[in-house]
Design a protein around this motif. Structure first.
Motif, PDB file in Angstrom:
ATOM      1  N   SER A 228       0.761  -1.276   0.035  1.00 47.45           N
ATOM      2  CA  SER A 228       0.194   0.065  -0.079  1.00 47.45           C
ATOM      3  C   SER A 228       0.799   1.304  -0.110  1.00 47.45           C
ATOM      4  O   SER A 228       0.086   2.398  -0.190  1.00 47.45           O
ATOM      5  CB  SER A 228      -0.972  -0.052   1.121  1.00 47.45           C
ATOM      6  OG  SER A 228      -0.400   0.468   2.387  1.00 47.45           O
ATOM      7  N   GLY A 229       2.331   1.104   0.401  1.00 47.01           N
ATOM      8  CA  GLY A 229       3.045   2.194   0.451  1.00 47.01           C
ATOM      9  C   GLY A 229       3.056   2.826   1.739  1.00 47.01           C
ATOM     10  O   GLY A 229       4.111   3.444   1.951  1.00 47.01           O
ATOM     11  N   HIS A 230       2.124   2.451   2.820  1.00 48.18           N
ATOM     12  CA  HIS A 230       2.279   3.104   4.164  1.00 48.18           C
ATOM     13  C   HIS A 230       3.029   1.931   5.006  1.00 48.18           C
ATOM     14  O   HIS A 230       2.700   1.154   5.803  1.00 48.18           O
ATOM     15  CB  HIS A 230       0.968   3.110   4.730  1.00 48.18           C
ATOM     16  CG  HIS A 230       0.925   3.966   6.091  1.00 48.18           C
ATOM     17  ND1 HIS A 230      -0.357   4.360   6.465  1.00 48.18           N
ATOM     18  CD2 HIS A 230       1.695   4.291   6.704  1.00 48.18           C
ATOM     19  CE1 HIS A 230      -0.121   5.028   7.735  1.00 48.18           C
ATOM     20  NE2 HIS A 230       1.376   5.174   7.878  1.00 48.18           N
ATOM     21  N   VAL A 231       4.411   2.084   4.467  1.00 47.07           N
ATOM     22  CA  VAL A 231       5.526   0.973   4.941  1.00 47.07           C
ATOM     23  C   VAL A 231       5.657   1.187   6.371  1.00 47.07           C
ATOM     24  O   VAL A 231       5.988   0.063   6.857  1.00 47.07           O
ATOM     25  CB  VAL A 231       6.707   1.379   4.133  1.00 47.07           C
ATOM     26  CG1 VAL A 231       6.661   1.022   2.615  1.00 47.07           C
ATOM     27  CG2 VAL A 231       7.454   2.641   4.311  1.00 47.07           C
ATOM     28  N   VAL A 232       5.459   2.150   7.178  1.00 46.69           N
ATOM     29  CA  VAL A 232       5.812   1.983   8.635  1.00 46.69           C
ATOM     30  C   VAL A 232       5.043   1.242   9.391  1.00 46.69           C
ATOM     31  O   VAL A 232       5.418   0.481  10.403  1.00 46.69           O
ATOM     32  CB  VAL A 232       5.714   3.572   9.156  1.00 46.69           C
ATOM     33  CG1 VAL A 232       4.410   3.933   9.331  1.00 46.69           C
ATOM     34  CG2 VAL A 232       6.563   3.497  10.528  1.00 46.69           C
ATOM     35  N   LEU A 233       3.690   0.844   8.874  1.00 45.33           N
ATOM     36  CA  LEU A 233       2.665  -0.017   9.555  1.00 45.33           C
ATOM     37  C   LEU A 233       3.215  -1.259   9.171  1.00 45.33           C
ATOM     38  O   LEU A 233       2.629  -2.486   9.727  1.00 45.33           O
ATOM     39  CB  LEU A 233       1.437   0.266   8.973  1.00 45.33           C
ATOM     40  CG  LEU A 233       0.757   1.659   9.533  1.00 45.33           C
ATOM     41  CD1 LEU A 233      -0.704   1.554   8.855  1.00 45.33           C
ATOM     42  CD2 LEU A 233       0.857   1.728  10.939  1.00 45.33           C
ATOM     43  N   VAL A 234       4.227  -1.676   8.345  1.00 44.78           N
ATOM     44  CA  VAL A 234       4.582  -3.101   8.349  1.00 44.78           C
ATOM     45  C   VAL A 234       4.973  -3.738   9.485  1.00 44.78           C
ATOM     46  O   VAL A 234       4.699  -4.966  10.139  1.00 44.78           O
ATOM     47  CB  VAL A 234       5.735  -3.347   7.205  1.00 44.78           C
ATOM     48  CG1 VAL A 234       6.381  -4.512   7.267  1.00 44.78           C
ATOM     49  CG2 VAL A 234       5.050  -3.018   5.737  1.00 44.78           C
ATOM     50  N   PHE A 235       5.669  -2.804  10.394  1.00 45.91           N
ATOM     51  CA  PHE A 235       6.424  -3.153  11.763  1.00 45.91           C
ATOM     52  C   PHE A 235       5.511  -3.608  12.676  1.00 45.91           C
ATOM     53  O   PHE A 235       5.722  -4.745  13.264  1.00 45.91           O
ATOM     54  CB  PHE A 235       7.508  -2.140  12.012  1.00 45.91           C
ATOM     55  CG  PHE A 235       8.589  -2.026  11.088  1.00 45.91           C
ATOM     56  CD1 PHE A 235       9.785  -3.028  10.894  1.00 45.91           C
ATOM     57  CD2 PHE A 235       8.453  -0.994  10.121  1.00 45.91           C
ATOM     58  CE1 PHE A 235      10.553  -2.663  10.025  1.00 45.91           C
ATOM     59  CE2 PHE A 235       9.382  -0.575   9.203  1.00 45.91           C
ATOM     60  CZ  PHE A 235      10.634  -1.649   9.242  1.00 45.91           C
ATOM     61  N   PRO A 236       4.343  -2.934  13.086  1.00 44.70           N
ATOM     62  CA  PRO A 236       3.597  -3.360  14.119  1.00 44.70           C
ATOM     63  C   PRO A 236       2.835  -4.788  13.681  1.00 44.70           C
ATOM     64  O   PRO A 236       2.774  -5.697  14.614  1.00 44.70           O
ATOM     65  CB  PRO A 236       2.622  -2.353  14.410  1.00 44.70           C
ATOM     66  CG  PRO A 236       2.621  -1.384  13.393  1.00 44.70           C
ATOM     67  CD  PRO A 236       4.006  -1.744  12.761  1.00 44.70           C
ATOM     68  N   VAL A 237       2.488  -4.904  12.592  1.00 46.12           N
ATOM     69  CA  VAL A 237       1.854  -6.018  11.938  1.00 46.12           C
ATOM     70  C   VAL A 237       2.814  -7.310  11.842  1.00 46.12           C
ATOM     71  O   VAL A 237       2.544  -8.444  12.364  1.00 46.12           O
ATOM     72  CB  VAL A 237       1.207  -5.976  10.660  1.00 46.12           C
ATOM     73  CG1 VAL A 237       0.463  -7.117   9.952  1.00 46.12           C
ATOM     74  CG2 VAL A 237       0.283  -4.903  10.615  1.00 46.12           C
ATOM     75  N   ALA A 238       4.075  -6.933  11.676  1.00 41.44           N
ATOM     76  CA  ALA A 238       5.179  -8.129  11.655  1.00 41.44           C
ATOM     77  C   ALA A 238       5.414  -8.618  12.849  1.00 41.44           C
ATOM     78  O   ALA A 238       5.790  -9.833  13.214  1.00 41.44           O
ATOM     79  CB  ALA A 238       6.399  -7.691  10.709  1.00 41.44           C
ATOM     80  N   ARG A 239       5.480  -7.568  13.804  1.00 44.94           N
ATOM     81  CA  ARG A 239       5.621  -8.116  15.243  1.00 44.94           C
ATOM     82  C   ARG A 239       4.634  -8.830  15.815  1.00 44.94           C
ATOM     83  O   ARG A 239       4.870  -9.940  16.621  1.00 44.94           O
ATOM     84  CB  ARG A 239       5.580  -6.668  16.074  1.00 44.94           C
ATOM     85  CG  ARG A 239       6.005  -7.068  17.459  1.00 44.94           C
ATOM     86  CD  ARG A 239       5.788  -5.718  18.607  1.00 44.94           C
ATOM     87  NE  ARG A 239       5.748  -5.858  19.638  1.00 44.94           N
ATOM     88  CZ  ARG A 239       5.428  -4.989  20.701  1.00 44.94           C
ATOM     89  NH1 ARG A 239       4.708  -4.116  20.298  1.00 44.94           N
ATOM     90  NH2 ARG A 239       5.472  -5.390  21.934  1.00 44.94           N
ATOM     91  N   ALA A 240       3.195  -8.372  15.434  1.00 46.63           N
ATOM     92  CA  ALA A 240       2.146  -9.439  15.934  1.00 46.63           C
ATOM     93  C   ALA A 240       2.399 -10.867  15.289  1.00 46.63           C
ATOM     94  O   ALA A 240       1.958 -11.808  15.953  1.00 46.63           O
ATOM     95  CB  ALA A 240       1.164  -8.773  15.614  1.00 46.63           C
ATOM     96  N   ALA A 241       2.756 -10.828  14.148  1.00 46.90           N
ATOM     97  CA  ALA A 241       2.951 -12.143  13.449  1.00 46.90           C
ATOM     98  C   ALA A 241       3.780 -13.137  14.401  1.00 46.90           C
ATOM     99  O   ALA A 241       3.742 -14.293  14.473  1.00 46.90           O
ATOM    100  CB  ALA A 241       3.546 -12.199  11.979  1.00 46.90           C
ATOM    101  N   LEU A 242       5.003 -12.457  14.461  1.00 43.00           N
ATOM    102  CA  LEU A 242       6.435 -12.994  14.984  1.00 43.00           C
ATOM    103  C   LEU A 242       5.624 -13.393  16.676  1.00 43.00           C
ATOM    104  O   LEU A 242       6.277 -14.506  17.033  1.00 43.00           O
ATOM    105  CB  LEU A 242       7.440 -12.101  15.266  1.00 43.00           C
ATOM    106  CG  LEU A 242       8.678 -12.681  15.822  1.00 43.00           C
ATOM    107  CD1 LEU A 242       9.060 -13.982  15.101  1.00 43.00           C
ATOM    108  CD2 LEU A 242       9.806 -11.382  15.883  1.00 43.00           C
ATOM    109  N   GLU A 243       5.040 -12.570  17.418  1.00 42.23           N
ATOM    110  CA  GLU A 243       4.506 -12.874  18.588  1.00 42.23           C
ATOM    111  C   GLU A 243       3.545 -14.091  18.466  1.00 42.23           C
ATOM    112  O   GLU A 243       3.564 -15.126  19.468  1.00 42.23           O
ATOM    113  CB  GLU A 243       3.780 -11.582  19.216  1.00 42.23           C
ATOM    114  CG  GLU A 243       4.570 -10.312  19.773  1.00 42.23           C
ATOM    115  CD  GLU A 243       3.928  -9.130  20.269  1.00 42.23           C
ATOM    116  OE1 GLU A 243       4.451  -8.914  21.305  1.00 42.23           O
ATOM    117  OE2 GLU A 243       2.712  -9.151  19.662  1.00 42.23           O
ATOM    118  N   SER A 244       2.711 -13.988  17.775  1.00 43.09           N
ATOM    119  CA  SER A 244       1.548 -15.316  17.526  1.00 43.09           C
ATOM    120  C   SER A 244       2.466 -16.581  17.319  1.00 43.09           C
ATOM    121  O   SER A 244       2.197 -17.645  17.861  1.00 43.09           O
ATOM    122  CB  SER A 244       0.781 -15.023  16.476  1.00 43.09           C
ATOM    123  OG  SER A 244      -0.344 -15.995  16.296  1.00 43.09           O
TER     124      SER A 244
END
Length: 261
Positions: free
Chosen positions: A73-89
């Motif tokens: 989407s180009g809103h790249v800074v939001l990749v990190f909180p979502v990636a963190r949630a994936a890793l936590e899960s």
């Protein structure tokens, strides 16, 4: 301060997404390779996982897809909180796989204040890392590096997550100097590709944790070389994207630097 409107933001992210659908970013092939690994190793064969561990594993995968969607989407800074949630899960799935009694602790999280405290005490990424450390020290540190870097680069509003998207716009009026904060990066931009690399590196940590949650999973045993080759292939492409060899500790993406010109 001035800012664009919600309508302008939605138009911009839709335009970037559509542009990437028509012409995929440079590193998108790495993402498709990652997705093929997940389907080959985990979704096309029976897995010996308890229901809660399986639920947390599939949640990790779907969150990872969300991180890719944010990058595109180009809103790249939001990749990190979502990636963190994936890793936590994925870490939670691994913790449950090591002790099935943890499933009830997770399920009962919201039953009472004491249950909430118990859940917070058990489901901690660092506890998954400590279990991994004795028999997989390299990957234990890899998971730790991915988790810590996700917080630095965007899961929290830390300097690396904000200042890396600021540009000086020059003098503006008396004794004033302007700055611009870019919220949406353009098609096939350096940031979009770097954040796709973030998704792949996170995906490799998630894939490892899911495989480690299954007793004697072949991806970490007789086919361990396949996992190592996947990591090596990603490293090679990252260095090509970076334009130079990378000396790094933790996630490779943290050492990839934007071009100077």
């Amino acid at each position: 301060m001035t800012a664009g409107t919600l309508a302008e933001y939605l138009d911009a992210t839709a335009e970037v997404s559509q542009g990437h659908a028509a012409a995929p970013p440079e590193l998108m092939h790495l993402v498709h390779e990652m997705d093929a690994v997940f389907h080959r190793e985990f979704f096309n064969r029976p897995l010996e996982l308890t229901p809660v561990a399986a639920l947390l594993a599939i949640n990790a995968y779907t969150a990872l897809l969300g991180a890719v969607r944010e990058a595109l989407s180009g809103h790249v800074v939001l990749v990190f909180p979502v990636a963190r949630a994936a890793l936590e899960s994925a870490c939670y799935a691994f913790l449950v796989s090591q002790d099935e009694t943890r499933a009830d602790i997770w399920l009962n999280r919201h039953r009472s204040t004491d249950d909430l405290k118990a859940c917070r005490n058990v489901f901690v990424v660092d506890k998954a890392i400590k279990i991994l450390q004795p028999f997989q020290p390299v990957m234990a540190e890899y998971v730790r590096g991915m988790y810590d870097a996700s917080i630095d680069y965007g899961a929290h509003p830390n300097p690396l997550s904000v200042l890396s998207h600021i540009e000086a716009t020059g003098p503006e009026g008396n004794d004033e100097f302007g700055f611009s904060l870019t919220g949406v990066q353009g098609c096939n931009s350096w940031h979009v590709n770097r954040e796709l690399l973030v998704c792949v590196e996170t995906g490799q940590a998630v894939a490892f944790l899911i495989a480690a949650s299954v007793a004697d999973h072949p991806f970490l045993n007789e086919r361990a070389q396949d996992f190592e080759d996947w990591m090596a292939s990603k490293n090679q492409m990252a260095e090509s994207f970076n334009g130079a060899p990378i000396k790094y500790v933790g996630p490779m993406y943290a050492s990839v630097r934007p071009p100077t010109s």
